[in-house]
Design a protein around this motif. Structure first.
Motif, mmCIF file in Angstrom:
data_model
loop_
_atom_site.group_PDB
_atom_site.id
_atom_site.type_symbol
_atom_site.label_atom_id
_atom_site.label_comp_id
_atom_site.label_asym_id
_atom_site.label_seq_id
_atom_site.Cartn_x
_atom_site.Cartn_y
_atom_site.Cartn_z
ATOM 1 N N GLY A 1 26.852 90.049 -17.389
ATOM 2 C CA GLY A 1 27.551 90.998 -18.258
ATOM 3 C C GLY A 1 27.200 90.850 -19.727
ATOM 4 O O GLY A 1 27.405 91.774 -20.522
ATOM 5 N N GLU A 2 26.678 89.700 -20.114
ATOM 6 C CA GLU A 2 26.287 89.435 -21.498
ATOM 7 C C GLU A 2 24.821 89.786 -21.771
ATOM 8 O O GLU A 2 24.397 89.834 -22.912
ATOM 9 N N ILE A 3 24.047 90.001 -20.702
ATOM 10 C CA ILE A 3 22.609 90.227 -20.833
ATOM 11 C C ILE A 3 22.331 91.723 -20.837
ATOM 12 O O ILE A 3 22.752 92.439 -19.933
ATOM 13 N N ASN A 4 21.625 92.177 -21.872
ATOM 14 C CA ASN A 4 21.259 93.590 -21.957
ATOM 15 C C ASN A 4 19.855 93.718 -22.531
ATOM 16 O O ASN A 4 19.150 92.726 -22.686
ATOM 17 N N LYS A 5 19.451 94.937 -22.883
ATOM 18 C CA LYS A 5 18.088 95.182 -23.357
ATOM 19 C C LYS A 5 17.771 94.471 -24.660
ATOM 20 O O LYS A 5 16.607 94.321 -25.022
ATOM 21 N N ASN A 6 18.788 93.988 -25.363
ATOM 22 C CA ASN A 6 18.583 93.273 -26.620
ATOM 23 C C ASN A 6 18.694 91.762 -26.449
ATOM 24 O O ASN A 6 18.885 91.047 -27.415
ATOM 25 N N THR A 7 18.581 91.292 -25.216
ATOM 26 C CA THR A 7 18.675 89.868 -24.928
ATOM 27 C C THR A 7 17.288 89.292 -24.683
ATOM 28 O O THR A 7 16.496 89.869 -23.944
ATOM 29 N N ILE A 8 17.036 88.161 -25.309
ATOM 30 C CA ILE A 8 15.812 87.405 -25.062
ATOM 31 C C ILE A 8 16.242 86.058 -24.503
ATOM 32 O O ILE A 8 17.090 85.377 -25.088
ATOM 33 N N ILE A 9 15.688 85.694 -23.356
ATOM 34 C CA ILE A 9 16.035 84.443 -22.693
ATOM 35 C C ILE A 9 14.824 83.523 -22.810
ATOM 36 O O ILE A 9 13.730 83.892 -22.390
ATOM 37 N N VAL A 10 15.025 82.363 -23.392
ATOM 38 C CA VAL A 10 13.928 81.420 -23.619
ATOM 39 C C VAL A 10 14.322 80.057 -23.093
ATOM 40 O O VAL A 10 15.495 79.766 -22.914
ATOM 41 N N GLY A 11 13.329 79.213 -22.869
ATOM 42 C CA GLY A 11 13.670 77.838 -22.569
ATOM 43 C C GLY A 11 12.743 77.135 -21.617
ATOM 44 O O GLY A 11 11.735 77.661 -21.169
ATOM 45 N N ASP A 12 13.141 75.915 -21.346
ATOM 46 C CA ASP A 12 12.441 75.034 -20.427
ATOM 47 C C ASP A 12 13.102 75.213 -19.073
ATOM 48 O O ASP A 12 14.166 74.666 -18.805
ATOM 49 N N PHE A 13 12.476 76.016 -18.216
ATOM 50 C CA PHE A 13 13.057 76.323 -16.911
ATOM 51 C C PHE A 13 12.774 75.224 -15.900
ATOM 52 O O PHE A 13 13.335 75.217 -14.822
ATOM 53 N N ASN A 14 11.867 74.303 -16.237
ATOM 54 C CA ASN A 14 11.478 73.226 -15.329
ATOM 55 C C ASN A 14 11.039 73.744 -13.970
ATOM 56 O O ASN A 14 11.190 73.060 -12.953
ATOM 57 N N THR A 15 10.495 74.954 -13.951
ATOM 58 C CA THR A 15 9.933 75.504 -12.723
ATOM 59 C C THR A 15 8.949 76.604 -13.078
ATOM 60 O O THR A 15 9.213 77.409 -13.958
ATOM 61 N N PRO A 16 7.783 76.622 -12.439
ATOM 62 C CA PRO A 16 6.864 77.736 -12.640
ATOM 63 C C PRO A 16 7.388 78.953 -11.871
ATOM 64 O O PRO A 16 7.922 78.813 -10.768
ATOM 65 N N LEU A 17 7.259 80.143 -12.441
ATOM 66 C CA LEU A 17 7.762 81.353 -11.792
ATOM 67 C C LEU A 17 6.733 82.005 -10.873
ATOM 68 O O LEU A 17 7.094 82.778 -9.993
ATOM 69 N N THR A 18 5.446 81.706 -11.081
ATOM 70 C CA THR A 18 4.399 82.272 -10.236
ATOM 71 C C THR A 18 3.416 81.175 -9.843
ATOM 72 O O THR A 18 3.337 80.139 -10.505
ATOM 73 N N ALA A 19 2.644 81.430 -8.795
ATOM 74 C CA ALA A 19 1.619 80.468 -8.379
ATOM 75 C C ALA A 19 0.579 80.296 -9.486
ATOM 76 O O ALA A 19 0.009 79.223 -9.641
ATOM 77 N N MET A 20 0.349 81.333 -10.274
ATOM 78 C CA MET A 20 -0.613 81.261 -11.370
ATOM 79 C C MET A 20 -0.156 80.267 -12.442
ATOM 80 O O MET A 20 -0.965 79.753 -13.209
ATOM 81 N N ASP A 21 1.128 79.971 -12.479
ATOM 82 C CA ASP A 21 1.690 79.069 -13.483
ATOM 83 C C ASP A 21 1.532 77.599 -13.118
ATOM 84 O O ASP A 21 2.073 76.739 -13.786
ATOM 85 N N ARG A 22 0.810 77.291 -12.061
ATOM 86 C CA ARG A 22 0.577 75.897 -11.675
ATOM 87 C C ARG A 22 -0.893 75.683 -11.345
ATOM 88 O O ARG A 22 -1.532 76.548 -10.785
ATOM 89 N N SER A 23 -1.369 74.524 -11.696
ATOM 90 C CA SER A 23 -2.785 74.235 -11.488
ATOM 91 C C SER A 23 -3.141 74.097 -10.014
ATOM 92 O O SER A 23 -4.267 74.368 -9.612
#
Length: 116
Positions: free
Chosen positions: A36-58
């Motif tokens: 409910g707090e997240i909208n088109k003017n929200t930017i989410i940043v940080g250390d997620f400690n997880t790659p989101l795609t296979a391309m994000d890992r060697s």
């Protein structure tokens, strides 16, 4: 979470630091709680400690079910990895695991796919 304005445009910046273990479900639950707090003017940043795609890992390992569920939640919330949008084929990494001998992109910047 920081709320403010830049050039008379409201903006929210949400910084996430996920735990080393169980990061995908933690992030998914956090984003669901804050939906409910997240909208088109929200930017989410940080250390997620997880790659989101296979391309994000060697090692190009398959993405596990927890990360798939996180990606599905991001898609349902109309969120996208901004870096990956602008650099769809880049394989630069932000973390090296000496225990596993792998590189991973675990720092992310998320935003809305559309501004409508």
């Amino acid at each position: 979470m920081i709320k403010g304005s830049i050039q008379e445009e409201d903006i929210t910046i949400l910084n996430i630091y996920a735990p080393n273990i169980g990061a995908p479900p933690y992030i998914r639950q956090l984003l669901t709680t804050l939906k409910g707090e997240i909208n088109k003017n929200t930017i989410i940043v940080g250390d997620f400690n997880t790659p989101l795609t296979a391309m994000d890992r060697s090692s190009r390992q398959k993405i596990n079910k927890e990360t798939q569920a996180l990606n599905e939640a991001l898609d349902q919330m109309d969120l996208t990895d901004i870096y990956r949008t602008f650099h769809p084929k880049a394989t630069e990494y932000t973390f090296f695991s000496s225990a596993h001998g792998t590189f991973s992109k675990i720092d992310h910047i998320l935003g809305y796919k559309s501004t409508q």
